[in-house]
Structure formats: C-alpha cells, structure tokens
Design an enzyme around this catalytic site. Sequence first.
Site, PDB file in Angstrom:
ATOM      1  N   SER A 144       0.835  -1.211   0.000  1.00 32.30           N
ATOM      2  CA  SER A 144       0.000   0.000   0.000  1.00 32.30           C
ATOM      3  C   SER A 144       0.864   1.253   0.000  1.00 32.30           C
ATOM      4  O   SER A 144       0.568   2.229  -0.682  1.00 32.30           O
ATOM      5  CB  SER A 144      -0.914  -0.002   1.230  1.00 32.30           C
ATOM      6  OG  SER A 144      -1.748  -1.141   1.236  1.00 32.30           O
TER       7      SER A 144
ATOM      8  N   ASP B  33       2.054  -8.692  10.634  1.00 27.53           N
ATOM      9  CA  ASP B  33       3.296  -9.452  10.450  1.00 27.53           C
ATOM     10  C   ASP B  33       4.525  -8.746  11.012  1.00 27.53           C
ATOM     11  O   ASP B  33       5.568  -9.367  11.202  1.00 27.53           O
ATOM     12  CB  ASP B  33       3.540  -9.710   8.955  1.00 27.53           C
ATOM     13  CG  ASP B  33       2.526 -10.663   8.361  1.00 27.53           C
ATOM     14  OD1 ASP B  33       1.827 -11.336   9.133  1.00 27.53           O
ATOM     15  OD2 ASP B  33       2.429 -10.729   7.125  1.00 27.53           O
TER      16      ASP B  33
ATOM     17  N   ARG C 258       0.671 -34.408  24.891  1.00 25.07           N
ATOM     18  CA  ARG C 258       0.635 -34.304  23.442  1.00 25.07           C
ATOM     19  C   ARG C 258       1.657 -33.300  22.915  1.00 25.07           C
ATOM     20  O   ARG C 258       2.211 -32.487  23.646  1.00 25.07           O
ATOM     21  CB  ARG C 258      -0.760 -33.851  22.981  1.00 25.07           C
ATOM     22  CG  ARG C 258      -1.793 -34.971  22.997  1.00 25.07           C
ATOM     23  CD  ARG C 258      -3.133 -34.450  22.530  1.00 25.07           C
ATOM     24  NE  ARG C 258      -4.121 -35.527  22.522  1.00 25.07           N
ATOM     25  CZ  ARG C 258      -5.405 -35.365  22.756  1.00 25.07           C
ATOM     26  NH1 ARG C 258      -5.885 -34.170  23.026  1.00 25.07           N
ATOM     27  NH2 ARG C 258      -6.235 -36.387  22.718  1.00 25.07           N
TER      28      ARG C 258
ATOM     29  N   GLY D 197       2.723 -15.071   8.507  1.00 22.63           N
ATOM     30  CA  GLY D 197       4.079 -14.582   8.271  1.00 22.63           C
ATOM     31  C   GLY D 197       4.682 -15.245   7.047  1.00 22.63           C
ATOM     32  O   GLY D 197       5.425 -16.213   7.170  1.00 22.63           O
TER      33      GLY D 197
ATOM     34  N   VAL E 161      -8.130 -15.574  12.877  1.00 24.46           N
ATOM     35  CA  VAL E 161      -8.380 -15.176  14.265  1.00 24.46           C
ATOM     36  C   VAL E 161      -7.242 -14.277  14.757  1.00 24.46           C
ATOM     37  O   VAL E 161      -7.417 -13.468  15.666  1.00 24.46           O
ATOM     38  CB  VAL E 161      -8.527 -16.423  15.168  1.00 24.46           C
ATOM     39  CG1 VAL E 161      -7.183 -17.125  15.376  1.00 24.46           C
ATOM     40  CG2 VAL E 161      -9.121 -16.041  16.531  1.00 24.46           C
TER      41      VAL E 161
ATOM     42  N   SER F 211       3.711   0.241  37.826  1.00 19.50           N
ATOM     43  CA  SER F 211       3.726   1.707  37.871  1.00 19.50           C
ATOM     44  C   SER F 211       4.687   2.324  36.869  1.00 19.50           C
ATOM     45  O   SER F 211       4.584   3.509  36.562  1.00 19.50           O
ATOM     46  CB  SER F 211       4.110   2.180  39.278  1.00 19.50           C
ATOM     47  OG  SER F 211       3.228   1.653  40.248  1.00 19.50           O
TER      48      SER F 211
ATOM     49  N   GLU G  23      -4.274   7.084  41.861  1.00 17.20           N
ATOM     50  CA  GLU G  23      -4.594   6.876  43.273  1.00 17.20           C
ATOM     51  C   GLU G  23      -4.022   7.944  44.203  1.00 17.20           C
ATOM     52  O   GLU G  23      -4.544   8.183  45.291  1.00 17.20           O
ATOM     53  CB  GLU G  23      -4.093   5.496  43.715  1.00 17.20           C
ATOM     54  CG  GLU G  23      -2.597   5.293  43.547  1.00 17.20           C
ATOM     55  CD  GLU G  23      -2.154   3.861  43.810  1.00 17.20           C
ATOM     56  OE1 GLU G  23      -2.941   3.095  44.387  1.00 17.20           O
ATOM     57  OE2 GLU G  23      -1.022   3.516  43.434  1.00 17.20           O
TER      58      GLU G  23
ATOM     59  N   VAL H 147      -6.732  -5.757  40.296  1.00 19.41           N
ATOM     60  CA  VAL H 147      -7.030  -6.315  38.980  1.00 19.41           C
ATOM     61  C   VAL H 147      -5.990  -5.823  37.970  1.00 19.41           C
ATOM     62  O   VAL H 147      -5.641  -6.513  37.010  1.00 19.41           O
ATOM     63  CB  VAL H 147      -8.452  -5.903  38.537  1.00 19.41           C
ATOM     64  CG1 VAL H 147      -8.659  -6.144  37.043  1.00 19.41           C
ATOM     65  CG2 VAL H 147      -9.503  -6.668  39.339  1.00 19.41           C
TER      66      VAL H 147
END
Length: 810
Positions: A121, A166, A201, A209, A299, A540, A643, A676
Amino acid sequence: MAEITLTPPAVPAGGKRIAVMTSGGDSPGMSGAVRAVVRQTLASGCVAFAVYEGYQGLVDGGDMIKEMAWEDVRGWLSEGGTLIGTARCRAFMERAGRLTAANNMVEKGIDALIICGGDGSLTGADKFRSEWPGFMDELVKTGKRREEEVAPHRHLNIVGLVGSIDNDLSGTDATIGCYSSLERICQAIDYIDATAFSHQRAFVIEVMGRHCGWLALMAGVSCGADFIFIPENPPSENWAADMCSVVKKHREMGKRKTIIVVAEGAHDRQLNHISPSAVKTLLSERVGLDTRVTTLGHVQRGGPPSAYDRMLATLQGVEAVKAVLDSTPETESPVICIVENKIVRKPLVDAIAKTKEVAAMIERKDFEGAMKGRDAEFEEFLEAFNITTATEKSGMLLPKEQRMRVGLIHVGAPAGGMNAATRAAVAYCLVKGHTPVALYNGFPGLCRHHDDKPLGSVRELGWLDAESWASRGGSEIGTNRGLPAEDFEKTAFCFEKYKIDALFVVGGFEAFTAVSQLRKERKNFDAFKIPMVVLPATVSNNVPGTEYSIGSDTCLNALISYCDAIKQSASASRRRVFVVETQGGASGYVATIAGLAIGALAVYTPEEGIHLNMLVEDIKYLKEQFATDKGHARSGKIILRNEKASSVYTTELIANIIKEESGGRFDARFAVPGHVQQGGVPSPMDRVRAVRFGVKSLQYLEKMFGKSKQEIFEDPMSATVIGIRGARVKFSAMEKIEREETDWKDRRPKDEFWIELGGVVNTLSGRQRGKRLLSGKNTPMPPGSPDVPAKSQEDIDRKESLRVGGTSNL
C-alpha cells in the site's frame, strides 16, 4: 470532455485538507490511527477527510471521500480492524485509475494523504506522489480541471503509517496491530498448553508470516516453544533430526508437552516449504508423540487492539499530521516508525526498499543478510530463544573457573513478566554452566528462612523447575517489599554462606532501593562487592533509569479491558460519567497511557495534581458535551484518576461532585479496579521483553565476573539498571541514577518522559478544545502548541520526544 464545474473548497488560512485511508490487510489499531489523524487534523486548524474502502474509494470518489467531524470517530479506539474499510483495487494499479483518483482528490481540495497499510500500500502511495505533478498537468491539458483549480494542489504530501500484523517493515520495531495479533496467538497457545500437558501431546501451531517470522519467533519466546520455523533463519540441513532430538531431550528431562511454532512462509535452506503436517508426521513417527496441528488463521487479525497498539496508533497518527504540517515540496515522503520507545520519521522509500530486499535475500538463500535486514532486536530475540530452549550445548559451557553462582531475587509487588525474566536467567545459567540460586520471598525470606528444614529459602534451580514459568503471572519464587537494610549483617552472612557471586534483582522501586542500599554498604561488607543488575518490573513504570518496566504493559491491558467494559456500561445509559481510579503510586504513567488507549475525557495525575478550577472547567465541558449530544452513540465518558493525584479530591468525591453539579443532565459513578490491574497472565510484550532483558542482564553479569572485590567496589558500572532509554537498551550506573535522576520522596524518576503525552490526551479527547470553546476562543491550535506535542524530526532527535512505554519494542 465536459468541465467539472465544482470548484475545490477553499483551504483554511495556514491549514491543509488532510485525508486518511487504510489499505491492505486489516490490523487491530487501524481505527485508532484514523481517529488520531482526524482529531489531530481538526485540532490543528485543518480539514479532515476519510477515504472509505482504501484505494478503491479514491478511484470511486464522491461519497467514498467523506469530510470528518470530531464526533464521527468517537469510540473508534477500542474497535478492531478498520471502520473505514479496506479493499483490493485493480483500477489503482493502472495509470488511468490513479489519474481518476487524483481528479477526485482535487475535487475535494485534498492536498495531503496519510495512508495506514502494509508495504504494498505504501509503495503504491509513493508512486502516486511521484506521478502527481504529471496528473495535474494532464487534468488541465484535457480540460478536466482549470489551472486555477489545480494551482493550490501542485504538490501532494504523503505520509505512511504501517498497519500490519506481520511486523514486516524494516526500520521499525513494531507495526500497528502486531502486538494485538501476538496476543491472540499467545492466548491460543496458552489454552492449548493445558490440553497438551493433560495428554502429554505435541501441538504444531501455524501462524501468519509469509516473508517475516516475527510472530512465530515472538510466540516461541513468549510461550516457551520447543522449536520454531521462520523464513529468515531456516533450520539446518538436518533439521528433522535436530528438531526430534530437542523434543526427545525435553521429554527425557520431564517435560509433558511439546509446542512447535511454524510461520506460514517457513522453508528449509533450499527453500522447500515446511508444512505443519510434515512436522506432525515427524513427531508422530520418529518421536512417537500424539501430535495435533492447529492453524490459527484469521483469528490472529481479530478482536480489539491491545493497549500498546492503541497507544502506538494514536501517537503515530498524531505524528503523521505533524509530518504533513512540517512538510515542504522538497521533503521526502516519511513513514512513521518506532525504535525501542521512540517515535521517529524515516524515508518511506528507503524503508520499503529494505523490506523488499529482505524478501529478495531469502529468495537468494542469503539468510545471514536477511537476518541483518531485520532490526537488531530480532537477532537478539532469536539468540534468547535458542538459549532458553537449549538442552545440551557443550560448546556454550564456560570453563569451571569462569562459572558463577547467581542469586535470583524478586523485590516489591508482583508484576507480569517477573517469571519469564527469571526463567530466561535460569536457562542462560544452565547453558553456560552457572548455578542459578533462587532467593525465595525476597530479602526477608532470605534472612529468616534460608536454613529452614527440610526446605529453606535458598534453592538451586534446575531446568524443569523454571521451564513452565514463561506464561505465569505473579512470582513463582515469591516477592516481598522488605529491604536489605532491615538486616544488613544477616544478608551479608547469607551471601557468603551460599557463595553468591552475582545478583540479579527483578522488581520495582523497592528493587531499585535494595540494590542502592547494597551498593552503599559495600564499604562495610565484602559480601556485597559483587556485580548486581536491577531489571525493572512494576506496573507503575516508575523505576529511574528506564522508560519501560516489565509488568506495565500487562497492567495497561488489564486496565483498558476493565475500562472498555465500564465505558460500554456508560454508553449504554448514554449520559453517564465514570471516574476510574488507577494504580501507579506517585507516578501518573499508568493513568496517562491508559487515557491515551481508551480515549479518556481527562486524566488526573500526581504530577499535575487536582485543583478546584480544573474540576469546574471539566464539569462545564461535560455539560456542554451532553447538551449538544443529540442521538449520538457511545456517549459515555471516562475520567481516570491516579490513586495519589490528590489527598483531598478522592475518586468517590470527584464522582459525587460531578453528579451534584450535573443538574440532573447526566449521572456519575466511580470505580476502583485495584489489584485487577496487576493482571493475570502476562502480556506478550512483557514476556518477550522480560526474556530479552533477562538474557542481556546475565550476559552483563558474566562479563563483570572475575574482577576483584576492590575492582567491583571502585567500578560504578558494577551495580546497574537495565532499561530502555530513548532508542536503545542500556545499562546505567546505579550511583549516577540515584544521585541525578531519582525523586526519592515521590519514588519516581525526576524526568518522566511521558509527561508531555498528557497534552495528546487532552487534544484527542476534546478537553483542550472544550476549554477554548468555553472561554469563547474557538481558534485552532497552531502547530507546535503544547496540545500538538509531535515535533519535527530535528526536535525528535534532539529531545527524544514522544517516546512510549509500552511500546516494541515495544
């Protein structure tokens, strides 16, 4: 041919008419880049356009080239893909199609085009620019345009933004979308890990890529893969035997699962394609493993962009507009890149040429040249992967007299990537013959429990002990805020008793403080006269000596996911404001960068503080916003408050003030995500940087080994911090950092590189714009004002401005 009677609109005095488009394959963050370009264009007193459906929209013209208003891009930051579309366009490949596109642009009065896409592009864009003067002449000659119509548009500005999962453009550490894609891959492999472990397994994972192995390499580093296949560095001629040997050895050492990552463009040294099915057959027949193949496919392109990609897209979009405003007819078309933590402009033509040359080198089987064609970081990550997956490499073992006992310790609060860094350090030690000694639960654990029976806090680690730590959050060896100053004598005793020759400390400001204390106490204790490295790890990102601490990207991803959910709730009720409290101690980094990533209306930080006039102005702006919001979607607003931004104006108090002053026009709530924000599974960026920094730290300690106690004592570089500074990774002397760069009172660096990014938050949220409207001064911000923080290339080089944490490399 009949003349077109529509005269191009007048360009605002001192301004430009700037169009943005997305082209090529979609990638997460493209919509955020469009948002940044549109809003920065409007804030700079220019007119913004969006070209829908890529080059096809340029050729079709009309409604496909749409003038954009401020509200048109509301809520776009969190959207995946590109909301203005992308499409293949055969017509643009022909000169006639490009001439039509040029005519359509003149019709709209557009004189600058910002393109977000891949190398194909961008190649087309530069060709379009080179042909532009000829197109203008032809339009006049054929009667399609009058000379006076064409005169203001004799020069076309082109600026490139690289949107590609990629990460295949030379000259930049990261392209928009690559870390979001890597996140999808790592998440899938983490899920696959569970079933692979359960059934013992092997899984062969195919990732995207064709010409670039970045995704495969980073996935291998992030997830602790056993073997990878990338186009730039094919395996040896005996790759089948080598791979099977590595897998067998790992199994003999006790590993229950096997992960092989294959780039879709993988091949051997004769350019014969290596398919996942061929790898599966080898593992099944030669090693006897129950093997499955998983092809992740598209995906990898899907889902919302990660925090880093939102930030990268935003800052690069802002810089692209600045590049347009800075340009002259003689200026080369730039592409906006990132090197380590620094946004830079590079010649577009050169970057594309180097990218294509890498593919050509691969075709010529010049794999050494192909590796050098990637950035230095790429080679470092491949080296780190090879070291951390090594089994028996006798050629890498050091002579016994050069081997160390390396103490590994975590200090401070948990942060994503701590375990990945420690795993890398353990693997490096074992490959080179050093002994990794874990000091469990920090300095208090070392002093109080080192000789506990049957298991003390000082333990030598084997390969299998740490092998599975790559994707684990928290701290597997335990972390503690306690400092060595609590008991220097016992700390020194333990160092001597367990023969600690070097110290690798992972943690936040407490880790920095701990090494500072040990360094200062060398005059009293010989045991501390050993080389020490601090690897900053804290949500932080407030450790002096670096612009990036591992764990901060995980924190930002957790926080934006939380805020996205909150914003959805706020938007569902349309007239609601959420005040969200962020972590960060006395550093406003997390709040500011999260504000960039979610499009917060305002960010309150300790550095700026909170005062009454600020709240009054923001409430007035909220009233104005909701008063003019007629039928818009995504109307919810978020304010982020660090905070420690104020001891008086708490998060709850601010929300209550806003609600009270709203006069019933809108609602306000507060939310505190708390711990969290430390995240669960570390982000891929934190994992890969942790591995890179971990290996480099051990290599540094290794070089310092062998010096006498006195030499260590006298050498300021014997106690260092590893980090990203500007455009490079650097070891910095603790002594100098402590003395010149540390704000000990507020536990943060004196010069916080991200401070100026608060202006970008205000500009793109409309907060600064709102202040001008409320004051009755609806004048555009002139280029170079504090609210348009991007600088010229010279300013960038001089001040290393617009650096991000977050964001290679990362």
